[in-house]
Design an enzyme around this catalytic site. Structure first.
Site, PDB file in Angstrom:
ATOM      1  N   HIS A  43      24.859 -67.826 -28.960  1.00 17.61           N
ATOM      2  CA  HIS A  43      24.833 -67.851 -30.423  1.00 17.61           C
ATOM      3  C   HIS A  43      25.319 -66.546 -31.037  1.00 17.61           C
ATOM      4  O   HIS A  43      25.136 -66.319 -32.225  1.00 17.61           O
ATOM      5  CB  HIS A  43      23.418 -68.167 -30.920  1.00 17.61           C
ATOM      6  CG  HIS A  43      22.966 -69.555 -30.585  1.00 17.61           C
ATOM      7  ND1 HIS A  43      21.727 -70.033 -30.939  1.00 17.61           N
ATOM      8  CD2 HIS A  43      23.579 -70.560 -29.912  1.00 17.61           C
ATOM      9  CE1 HIS A  43      21.595 -71.283 -30.498  1.00 17.61           C
ATOM     10  NE2 HIS A  43      22.704 -71.614 -29.872  1.00 17.61           N
ATOM     11  N   ASP A  94      21.328 -69.082 -26.257  1.00 22.39           N
ATOM     12  CA  ASP A  94      20.906 -68.566 -27.559  1.00 22.39           C
ATOM     13  C   ASP A  94      21.611 -67.238 -27.809  1.00 22.39           C
ATOM     14  O   ASP A  94      22.674 -66.999 -27.253  1.00 22.39           O
ATOM     15  CB  ASP A  94      19.380 -68.435 -27.626  1.00 22.39           C
ATOM     16  CG  ASP A  94      18.833 -68.647 -29.035  1.00 22.39           C
ATOM     17  OD1 ASP A  94      19.227 -67.883 -29.930  1.00 22.39           O
ATOM     18  OD2 ASP A  94      18.019 -69.570 -29.244  1.00 22.39           O
TER      19      ASP A  94
END
Length: 452
Positions: A300, A277
């Protein structure tokens, strides 16, 4: 200063002993004072760098100070509390939670004139969820030399599914060492609704949480395979996080590297983060944040948000990301807000950033939606304003290298692009997609938003 000629050898011995005892504390205090003076100057210079030609006001980037980190007072003695002395086995099999609790109770209750070292030896310790709570009577340095591994029995977390290791209300705390904190998160990932869509979405523990800790230093640690987020700074003030290595598989769900929420005056430096993430996520209530020397990927990217979920009011301000390398990430530098929210994300600067094979190198998404059902269109939005992108270069893994998807009713404003050079893989021409944004281009900018 001269000593009396008739001083006794015994008294002289006492004086020498006291001087030798205090010298390390004095040197350490001087070191910390010099260290933070340097970083305060860096923060001041970065946050006050102006774009006068685009009308930016210096007040949009105020300076802040981390003075006061680690007390400079003289300490009468040093107390070392080693978890092994309180029954910890460190064999990777026995549960050492109770031993850690006993050792922490002793460390936290030590008198205020004592420097306290809470030591974790070079062994492998197995722990259930544990809270290291304050306030404590003395400044504490937690020295992690070995490995701390989380229990993978999910029933151990029945009382609190949100935390594994938690430091709460501890002031003047340092956590350091060359050891490893291992969240042992595989069982949690397998049961995530993002991996198995037939399962309900439930909380999973954050591996390491600092809650309401002021004057905090966290450095030289490896944190890996968190159940969910790796490190969270929650309602903290005056924080330095440096030389951290945070890793988890790229497909591990919700495993943010460093999460900042409701925290003020935090410097994150020289960290290597690769997870499933966001490498760094900054959410509501946070301000005065500086991140330097960040290596990110997989993951991310570096994100502000999400903000405004559930029609909530959210504020983030005064953020500088200066010096980052992102490779193979789903996003580069991102601001994401939900429709229906309110508040603002303001006074943000991304500068001196390298991108390699990043899918969305520069993105503002005011229509963020992370749920199964499509999000309902709403007119209100978190205002995004005064955002600078400067000296950003590299390659985009997709055709759209710059995407500003802003609100029609609350358009993004004060967006500045200066010396931006992003191309597609193989030097293909990249594009910019810009909706409802008020921007300025300075220097060489490619790709550019088309004129409104």
């Amino acid at each position: 200063m001269s000593l009396p000629r008739n001083i006794s050898p015994f008294v002289l011995l006492i004086i020498v002993t006291v001087v030798l005892t205090l010298a390390p504390s004095c040197l350490e205090a001087l070191h910390h004072q010099q260290h933070y003076s340097h970083h305060n100057n860096v923060a001041h210079n970065n946050l006050n760098h102006l774009h006068e030609e685009s009308g930016h006001d210096s007040r949009a980037y105020p300076s802040y100070s981390l003075e006061g980190m680690r007390s400079t007072r003289f300490l009468a003695s040093v107390t070392t509390v080693n978890v092994d002395d309180y029954g910890a086995k460190g064999d990777g099999t026995h549960d050492d939670t109770v031993a850690f609790q006993k050792a922490w109770k002793v460390a936290c209750s030590s008198i205020a004139t004592t420097a306290v070292y809470f030591q974790v030896s070079k062994k492998n310790y197995l722990l259930r969820p544990i809270s290291f709570s304050g306030p404590c009577k003395s400044a504490i340095t937690v020295q992690i030399y070995g490995s701390i591994e989380a229990s993978d029995d999910r029933s151990d977390y029945s009382d609190d599914r949100s935390h594994w290791l938690k430091f709460s209300s501890v002031q003047n705390l340092m956590v350091e060492g060359d050891g490893t904190i291992n969240g042992n998160g595989k069982i949690w990932w397998q049961n995530s609704c993002k991996v198995d869509t037939s399962r309900p979405c439930e909380n999973a523990p954050t591996a390491l949480t600092f809650h309401m800790c002021n004057y905090l230093i966290v450095k030289n640690l490896r944190i890996q395979n968190a159940q969910r987020m790796h490190i969270s700074f929650d309602q903290c003030t005056n924080v330095r996080a440096s030389n951290l290595v945070v890793t988890a598989p790229g497909n591990s769900p919700n495993t943010d590297g460093i999460h900042v929420t409701k925290t003020k005056n935090i410097q994150i430096s020289d960290c290597t983060i690769g997870t499933g993430d966001d490498c760094i996520s900054i959410v509501s209530g946070s301000q005065n944040i500086e991140a330097t020397g960040i290596t990110c990927g997989p993951g991310h990217g570096i994100s502000i948000g999400s903000l405004g979920s559930g029609n909530s009011k959210a504020y983030v301000s005064n953020v500088v990301v200066n010096g980052a390398k992102l490779s193979g990430t789903a996003n580069g530098v991102r601001i994401k807000t939900w429709q229906g929210g309110s508040g603002s994300a303001s006074n943000i600067k991304f500068q001196n950033i390298e991108m390699h094979d990043v899918k969305n190198p520069i993105i503002i998404d005011q229509n963020y939606c992370d749920q199964k059902d499509p999000c309902k269109h709403q007119s209100s939005a978190v205002q995004v304003k005064n955002v600078v992108y400067e000296n950003i270069a590299g390659t985009s893994a997709t055709e759209i290298a710059v995407k500003f998807d802003c609100s029609k009713n609350h358009p993004c404003k004060g967006i500045v692009m200066k010396n931006v050079d992003l191309v597609g893989e193989g030097d293909e021409v990249a594009k910019a997609e810009c909706n409802n944004v008020r921007f300025s281009n300075l220097g060489t900018v490619s790709p550019k938003c088309p004129p409104a």
